[in-house]
Design an enzyme around this catalytic site. Sequence first.
Site, PDB file in Angstrom:
ATOM      1  N   ASP A  10     -23.200 -33.320  -1.664  1.00 43.43           N
ATOM      2  CA  ASP A  10     -22.488 -33.674  -0.433  1.00 43.43           C
ATOM      3  C   ASP A  10     -23.438 -33.932   0.728  1.00 43.43           C
ATOM      4  O   ASP A  10     -23.005 -34.088   1.872  1.00 43.43           O
ATOM      5  CB  ASP A  10     -21.477 -32.586  -0.057  1.00 43.43           C
ATOM      6  CG  ASP A  10     -22.127 -31.224   0.177  1.00 43.43           C
ATOM      7  OD1 ASP A  10     -23.371 -31.119   0.066  1.00 43.43           O
ATOM      8  OD2 ASP A  10     -21.386 -30.250   0.457  1.00 43.43           O
TER       9      ASP A  10
ATOM     10  N   HIS B  10     -25.940 -31.875   1.769  1.00 44.91           N
ATOM     11  CA  HIS B  10     -26.465 -30.716   2.486  1.00 44.91           C
ATOM     12  C   HIS B  10     -27.927 -30.474   2.138  1.00 44.91           C
ATOM     13  O   HIS B  10     -28.376 -30.769   1.033  1.00 44.91           O
ATOM     14  CB  HIS B  10     -25.619 -29.456   2.230  1.00 44.91           C
ATOM     15  CG  HIS B  10     -25.785 -28.835   0.871  1.00 44.91           C
ATOM     16  ND1 HIS B  10     -24.835 -28.919  -0.117  1.00 44.91           N
ATOM     17  CD2 HIS B  10     -26.789 -28.092   0.345  1.00 44.91           C
ATOM     18  CE1 HIS B  10     -25.243 -28.254  -1.183  1.00 44.91           C
ATOM     19  NE2 HIS B  10     -26.431 -27.751  -0.934  1.00 44.91           N
TER      20      HIS B  10
ATOM     21  N   GLU C 258     -23.974 -27.353   5.442  1.00 40.38           N
ATOM     22  CA  GLU C 258     -22.895 -28.137   4.858  1.00 40.38           C
ATOM     23  C   GLU C 258     -22.475 -29.269   5.795  1.00 40.38           C
ATOM     24  O   GLU C 258     -22.803 -29.253   6.992  1.00 40.38           O
ATOM     25  CB  GLU C 258     -21.691 -27.230   4.578  1.00 40.38           C
ATOM     26  CG  GLU C 258     -21.985 -26.034   3.681  1.00 40.38           C
ATOM     27  CD  GLU C 258     -22.131 -26.409   2.217  1.00 40.38           C
ATOM     28  OE1 GLU C 258     -22.340 -27.599   1.906  1.00 40.38           O
ATOM     29  OE2 GLU C 258     -22.042 -25.504   1.367  1.00 40.38           O
TER      30      GLU C 258
END
Length: 270
Positions: A145, A147, A152
């Site tokens: 994603d 990160h 995050e």
Amino acid sequence: MAEVVIVKNEDEAGELVAQCAATLIESKPDAVLGLATGSSPLKVYRHLAGRVKANHIDVSQVSGYALDEYLELPLTHPESYHATIKRTVTDVIGLDPQKVHVPGDALNGASMNDAKAMRGAGAAYDRAIEAAGGVDMQILGIGTDGHVGFNEPGSSLASGTRIKTLARQTRVDNARFFGGNLDEVPTHCITQGIGTILKARHLVLLAFGAGKANAVAATVEGPVSASCPASALQLHPHVTVVIDEAAAGKLHNVDYYRWVTDNKPDWQDI
């Protein structure tokens, strides 16, 4: 723009980055390394250990600062990053354990309800890095994603080290280290922030496999956005992205990246 180096496999990547790290240590015996966990940097540490042994490189003054640590795990747990860094970095390369630090060490199992400990740990870790003179070379992996560390999507691009709640996808991805049992993966962590990471003098991002291709493309060629925290690396003056063919699969400017690699002067390191 980051320098993008496309390699055949993880072993070639490990050898390339280890050579850079070894050169750094030889020129600066008290170098400060930023250490990532996960599978991506393992070949780097193994090749660096080989170079240290073969070339009799003195690493006694080298210090290291890890990116992050799970909370809700004892430091003795084999999947704690305290234990992982010791097993895959400190013991392998031969670093002085007293000079290798993990952000969760200071908490030493403190309860998540201990507000004073939780709030103070991040700032204390950042002060320790600054007192050491700052990180010379920060090794990074990247999540599917986007990160880096445990920052995050949605994380502040100016953030310092702090407590974070892990995204479900990150916990799913990391369940493989816990026997595939998602319930065993901690929910909270302490992580260097994007702002902390960007203070390092050289950032080296490693990514392998088609599963990382979208994240790599967003990091290197997408807009700088908290939606892909790794995209903040575009703001840094010295970033090297080392990836295999599969991870490069979604890049638009791949021919240019290859051209740059093929035409670098012999004296220019990554």
